[in-house]
Design a protein around this motif. Structure first.
Motif, PDB file in Angstrom:
ATOM      1  N   SER A  63       1.012  -1.382  -0.106  1.00 52.63           N
ATOM      2  CA  SER A  63      -0.109  -0.126   0.121  1.00 52.63           C
ATOM      3  C   SER A  63       0.810   1.025  -0.094  1.00 52.63           C
ATOM      4  O   SER A  63       2.133   1.186   0.186  1.00 52.63           O
ATOM      5  CB  SER A  63      -0.893  -0.015   1.085  1.00 52.63           C
ATOM      6  OG  SER A  63      -0.139  -0.021   2.438  1.00 52.63           O
ATOM      7  N   TYR A  64       0.314   2.275  -0.418  1.00 53.22           N
ATOM      8  CA  TYR A  64       0.872   3.811  -0.031  1.00 53.22           C
ATOM      9  C   TYR A  64       0.309   4.310   1.229  1.00 53.22           C
ATOM     10  O   TYR A  64      -0.944   4.357   1.508  1.00 53.22           O
ATOM     11  CB  TYR A  64       0.764   4.599  -1.325  1.00 53.22           C
ATOM     12  CG  TYR A  64       0.495   5.956  -1.133  1.00 53.22           C
ATOM     13  CD1 TYR A  64       2.022   6.492  -1.217  1.00 53.22           C
ATOM     14  CD2 TYR A  64      -0.216   6.750  -0.441  1.00 53.22           C
ATOM     15  CE1 TYR A  64       2.205   8.044  -0.745  1.00 53.22           C
ATOM     16  CE2 TYR A  64      -0.147   8.238  -0.251  1.00 53.22           C
ATOM     17  CZ  TYR A  64       1.401   8.714  -0.358  1.00 53.22           C
ATOM     18  OH  TYR A  64       1.521   9.861  -0.002  1.00 53.22           O
ATOM     19  N   ARG A  69       5.578  12.979   6.784  1.00 51.48           N
ATOM     20  CA  ARG A  69       6.728  13.335   5.720  1.00 51.48           C
ATOM     21  C   ARG A  69       6.082  13.423   4.299  1.00 51.48           C
ATOM     22  O   ARG A  69       7.040  13.718   3.750  1.00 51.48           O
ATOM     23  CB  ARG A  69       7.608  12.169   6.136  1.00 51.48           C
ATOM     24  CG  ARG A  69       8.370  12.319   7.348  1.00 51.48           C
ATOM     25  CD  ARG A  69       9.047  11.045   7.555  1.00 51.48           C
ATOM     26  NE  ARG A  69      10.353  10.772   6.512  1.00 51.48           N
ATOM     27  CZ  ARG A  69      11.417  11.751   6.319  1.00 51.48           C
ATOM     28  NH1 ARG A  69      11.657  12.591   7.462  1.00 51.48           N
ATOM     29  NH2 ARG A  69      12.228  11.694   5.369  1.00 51.48           N
ATOM     30  N   THR A  70       4.970  13.260   4.238  1.00 55.19           N
ATOM     31  CA  THR A  70       4.523  13.369   2.598  1.00 55.19           C
ATOM     32  C   THR A  70       4.791  14.756   2.111  1.00 55.19           C
ATOM     33  O   THR A  70       4.440  15.713   2.872  1.00 55.19           O
ATOM     34  CB  THR A  70       2.901  13.053   2.615  1.00 55.19           C
ATOM     35  OG1 THR A  70       2.655  11.666   2.956  1.00 55.19           O
ATOM     36  CG2 THR A  70       2.346  13.326   1.281  1.00 55.19           C
ATOM     37  N   ARG A  71       5.184  14.852   1.105  1.00 55.39           N
ATOM     38  CA  ARG A  71       5.406  16.045   0.222  1.00 55.39           C
ATOM     39  C   ARG A  71       4.814  15.985  -1.147  1.00 55.39           C
ATOM     40  O   ARG A  71       4.350  14.862  -1.697  1.00 55.39           O
ATOM     41  CB  ARG A  71       6.883  16.331   0.163  1.00 55.39           C
ATOM     42  CG  ARG A  71       7.712  16.337   1.324  1.00 55.39           C
ATOM     43  CD  ARG A  71       9.109  16.417   0.660  1.00 55.39           C
ATOM     44  NE  ARG A  71       9.642  15.647  -0.184  1.00 55.39           N
ATOM     45  CZ  ARG A  71      10.726  15.744  -0.983  1.00 55.39           C
ATOM     46  NH1 ARG A  71      11.662  16.501  -0.901  1.00 55.39           N
ATOM     47  NH2 ARG A  71      11.037  14.637  -1.798  1.00 55.39           N
ATOM     48  N   LEU A  72       4.484  17.015  -1.740  1.00 58.31           N
ATOM     49  CA  LEU A  72       3.814  17.116  -3.057  1.00 58.31           C
ATOM     50  C   LEU A  72       5.204  17.517  -4.054  1.00 58.31           C
ATOM     51  O   LEU A  72       5.602  18.408  -3.726  1.00 58.31           O
ATOM     52  CB  LEU A  72       2.664  18.189  -3.117  1.00 58.31           C
ATOM     53  CG  LEU A  72       1.212  17.839  -2.271  1.00 58.31           C
ATOM     54  CD1 LEU A  72       0.255  18.945  -2.799  1.00 58.31           C
ATOM     55  CD2 LEU A  72       0.966  16.577  -2.654  1.00 58.31           C
ATOM     56  N   VAL A  73       5.389  16.711  -4.946  1.00 57.92           N
ATOM     57  CA  VAL A  73       6.429  16.782  -6.025  1.00 57.92           C
ATOM     58  C   VAL A  73       5.975  17.414  -7.254  1.00 57.92           C
ATOM     59  O   VAL A  73       4.995  16.526  -7.836  1.00 57.92           O
ATOM     60  CB  VAL A  73       7.373  15.530  -6.048  1.00 57.92           C
ATOM     61  CG1 VAL A  73       8.370  15.846  -6.933  1.00 57.92           C
ATOM     62  CG2 VAL A  73       7.743  15.453  -4.268  1.00 57.92           C
ATOM     63  N   ASP A 109       5.907  10.393  -0.931  1.00 58.72           N
ATOM     64  CA  ASP A 109       5.518  11.398  -1.577  1.00 58.72           C
ATOM     65  C   ASP A 109       4.356  11.415  -2.525  1.00 58.72           C
ATOM     66  O   ASP A 109       3.970  10.032  -2.839  1.00 58.72           O
ATOM     67  CB  ASP A 109       6.635  11.967  -2.299  1.00 58.72           C
ATOM     68  CG  ASP A 109       7.685  12.745  -1.441  1.00 58.72           C
ATOM     69  OD1 ASP A 109       7.501  13.092  -0.430  1.00 58.72           O
ATOM     70  OD2 ASP A 109       8.834  13.034  -1.848  1.00 58.72           O
ATOM     71  N   ILE A 110       3.856  12.426  -3.039  1.00 66.94           N
ATOM     72  CA  ILE A 110       2.747  12.398  -3.926  1.00 66.94           C
ATOM     73  C   ILE A 110       3.257  13.135  -5.246  1.00 66.94           C
ATOM     74  O   ILE A 110       3.628  14.387  -4.942  1.00 66.94           O
ATOM     75  CB  ILE A 110       1.507  13.147  -3.636  1.00 66.94           C
ATOM     76  CG1 ILE A 110       0.751  12.247  -2.347  1.00 66.94           C
ATOM     77  CG2 ILE A 110       0.743  13.403  -4.534  1.00 66.94           C
ATOM     78  CD1 ILE A 110      -0.183  13.120  -1.407  1.00 66.94           C
ATOM     79  N   ARG A 133       5.596   5.484  -3.194  1.00 69.01           N
ATOM     80  CA  ARG A 133       4.757   6.839  -3.375  1.00 69.01           C
ATOM     81  C   ARG A 133       3.523   6.739  -4.385  1.00 69.01           C
ATOM     82  O   ARG A 133       3.375   5.725  -4.800  1.00 69.01           O
ATOM     83  CB  ARG A 133       5.909   7.555  -4.005  1.00 69.01           C
ATOM     84  CG  ARG A 133       6.641   7.193  -5.255  1.00 69.01           C
ATOM     85  CD  ARG A 133       7.904   8.242  -5.675  1.00 69.01           C
ATOM     86  NE  ARG A 133       8.690   7.482  -6.969  1.00 69.01           N
ATOM     87  CZ  ARG A 133       9.396   6.480  -7.024  1.00 69.01           C
ATOM     88  NH1 ARG A 133       9.946   6.013  -5.708  1.00 69.01           N
ATOM     89  NH2 ARG A 133       9.989   6.125  -7.752  1.00 69.01           N
ATOM     90  N   LEU A 134       3.071   7.929  -4.615  1.00 62.97           N
ATOM     91  CA  LEU A 134       1.812   7.825  -5.316  1.00 62.97           C
ATOM     92  C   LEU A 134       2.103   8.746  -6.374  1.00 62.97           C
ATOM     93  O   LEU A 134       2.529  10.060  -5.975  1.00 62.97           O
ATOM     94  CB  LEU A 134       0.527   8.365  -4.369  1.00 62.97           C
ATOM     95  CG  LEU A 134      -0.742   8.205  -5.165  1.00 62.97           C
ATOM     96  CD1 LEU A 134      -1.778   7.478  -4.136  1.00 62.97           C
ATOM     97  CD2 LEU A 134      -1.317   9.430  -5.734  1.00 62.97           C
TER      98      LEU A 134
END
Length: 632
Positions: A63-64, A69-73, A109-110, A133-134
């Motif tokens: 799974s994601y 700590r998630t960031r949008l890249v 990350d997304i 990551r997603l």
């Protein structure tokens, strides 16, 4: 939208999401290994629950996990715009504030990417891959944006998203909602909620029959209008959420909101009786007037569409009562011309003028009865709602794009409501028109639901909203993907409920004070204080009952339009309490030093008059009175 929320997901504070070692390893493997597409659709029970449903889902291992700590890249300008909108929506949905960055992505990350080379995704499709990551990829900005709507729906069900891959492309290019804010006034907060809810379901077209307060024609500014700043705000929200706002001024019928004070433009019958709802299509000055309205609307509606309605011109009458219309048609098109040709001539002149302004024309279908010798201009989009002699297949054969606006999809205040359970069980899709079922979707642009206030006091905005939610869910599903993704309607509604409500939607059912007895007074001291009992209604408004006599505050005087008293300055009075009477319901809102009261139906505020009376006014005509409510 007008609606009470289907569900109100609790705001979740972001927290560390702990997974076992085995789960973490599987998640890393899922991100490292490519997920191959399977031939054919996977059963829905294996795919994450979204609305519209994912027709194509290839599951992966693990799974994601969305976490602290998630960031949008996002590396390019379009991707960053999508990311910035997503940041706000994640925050509004209770998922905390996520930074936007560029460069290499890391676990958790997304990644948002706009890749024009992915032409198979089209303008609105996207690919979503979930693993360590997603990743969301669109060939265009709109496609990447829609991928973020799917992500938000997944996160509404938990921070862990099953690993997998989908390529999700809409079947129809027009997925819409039509709203008549044309006589009655609908609150801008309601319209803004609707835009958010539409976008959350990947609906892309809001068709508004709406009255903009005119600078050029002040004589037309009867209540029901919106000022230009309000329109610009709605249009800007639509642009942000990829919902095109298409304006409509219905013509040449249903023109009374614009020409009731212009008898010189009204159609006159053989007995000399003027028709305030019908524009005289034979008069050059009538066409000039309508062109000036198009020009003024273009100042606030940048859409490349113009909707002129063109329905029900002879509703309750017939062309025989207006012999000069036939004379006009024959003078222009010859001895074989019909009165209908004069009507089509007006449509075509509007089409040509709209085209000169860079806009494509849309009309309703019921005026196209086949009684004309003059054809409608090629390329005019026809919205088909009524079964008449000229069928959708014939319109398509004539080269007209056709949108399905079937009456079975309508919601009428105090009247007919679409039966989404029945339509779902029948596997309704946009090929199912009133009077004809097509076997191909060639020439069909899509479909829309339509909301009409035929009985303006029949329901409040919040009541309409509650009824509209299932219809929004259904039309979103039927226009984007498979019409019947779940075995039963109950399973489909469970899918919709799981996805939650669009981030940022305002709760319009909240009453800011508790039920009880209050001293009710004008802060300016023009009226005498009185004791009232305030009680919340089931649809989120409040009633004010005079504690002494048991009468309720109501607005009822003045000329009725669609069963609603819409005259500014008409009195508000204390009348016998009736829980079914929507005109006795008031929206209470906080204001500096007290509260304002807005009638739930007329959308005018309760104000004091110079002689100490009570009256209703649009908020731009009189400064809304501030009321004090002191609990006894």
């Amino acid at each position: 939208m007008w609606t009470e929320s289907r569900t109100t997901p609790h705001a979740r504070r972001r927290r560390p999401c702990l997974v076992g070692l085995a789960g973490a390893v599987l998640a890393l493997l899922a991100g490292a290994l490519p997920v191959s597409a399977a031939p054919g659709a996977v059963p829905q029970e294996t795919a994450p629950r979204t609305l519209p449903a994912l027709d194509d889902w290839t599951p992966g291992a693990g799974s994601y996990t969305y976490g602290d700590r998630t960031r949008l890249v996002a590396d390019d300008a379009e991707s960053r715009r999508v990311a910035r909108t997503l940041v706000g929506d994640l925050r509004a949905a209770g998922h905390g504030t996520v930074p936007v960055t560029g460069g290499a992505a890391r676990t958790g990350d997304i990644v948002i990417d706009v890749a024009p080379g992915r032409r198979q995704l089209g303008a609105e499709g996207y690919e979503l891959r979930a693993g360590a990551r997603l990743e969301i990829t669109g060939a265009a900005e709109t496609g990447a944006f829609y991928g973020t709507r799917t992500l938000l729906q997944m996160l509404a069900q938990g921070d862990a998203i099953p690993a997998g891959r989908t390529v999700d492309v809409p079947r129809y290019k027009e997925r819409g909602v039509g709203v008549c804010a044309c006589y009655v006034h609908i609150s801008t907060a309601w319209l803004e909620n609707l835009v958010r809810e539409m976008s959350y379901r990947r609906l892309n077209q809001l068709l508004l029959e709406i009255k903009v307060k005119s600078d050029r024609h002040p004589e037309a500014n009867t209540w029901g209008y919106y000022d230009k700043s309000e329109i610009r705000r709605i249009v800007a929200l639509g642009a942000k959420y990829h919902v095109t706002i298409v304006p409509e001024i219905n013509s040449p019928g249903h023109m009374d909101p614009w020409i009731e004070n212009r008898p010189d433009l009204q159609l006159v019958d053989r007995d000399g009786k003027a028709q305030p709802s019908r524009l005289d299509v034979t008069k050059p000055e009538a066409f000039t007037y309508y062109k000036s309205l198009i020009d003024e609307y273009a100042e606030v509606f940048p859409s490349g569409w113009w909707h002129m309605g063109a329905d029900e011109y002879m509703l309750g009458s017939d062309f025989a009562k207006y012999p000069h219309v036939l004379e006009y048609a024959r003078a222009k098109y010859g001895a074989d011309a019909t009165p209908q040709d004069a009507f089509i001539d007006f449509v075509n002149r509007v089409q040509a003028y709209a085209a000169s302004r860079g806009k494509r024309l849309r009309i309703w279908n019921d005026g196209l009865t086949g009684a004309n010798t003059v054809p409608v201009a090629p390329g005019t989009t026809v919205e088909h709602w009524l079964d008449v002699d000229v069928k959708p297949s014939a319109l398509i054969a004539q080269g007209h794009p056709v949108m399905n606006a079937a009456y079975s999809l309508y919601l009428v205040r105090g009247g007919f409501h679409t039966d989404t359970r029945k339509l779902y069980d029948q596997r309704w899709d946009p090929r199912s028109f009133e009077g004809e079922k097509l076997t191909s979707d060639r020439g069909i642009t899509g479909a829309k639901i339509s909301l009409w206030p035929d009985n303006g006091r029949g329901e409040t905005e919040n009541e309409v909203a509650r009824a509209t939610t299932p219809a929004l869910d259904h039309i979103a599903q039927a226009t984007w993907g498979a019409a019947h993704p779940d075995a039963t309607y109950d399973a489909f509604t469970a899918r919709a409920a799981a996805t939650g409500t669009a981030p940022g939607v305002r709760d319009l059912t909240r009453v800011p004070i508790a039920d009880g007895t209050y001293t009710f007074a004008d802060r300016g001291g023009r009226t005498d204080a009185r004791t009232v009992r305030i009680a919340r209604t089931s649809d989120g408004y409040a009633t004010l009952a005079d504690d002494a006599g048991g009468a309720c505050l109501e607005t009822r005087s003045g000329k009725l339009t669609l069963n609603v008293p819409l005259q500014p300055g008409s009195a508000a009075t204390w009348e016998k309490c009736d829980p079914k009477n929507t005109l006795q319901r008031w929206q209470i809102a906080r204001a500096p030093g007290g509260y304002t009261l807005t009638n739930a139906i007329t959308r005018m505020t309760l104000d004091t008059t110079v002689d100490g009376g009570l009256a209703q006014y649009p908020p731009d005509q009189e400064t809304p009175t501030t009321w004090t409510l002191t609990q006894s």
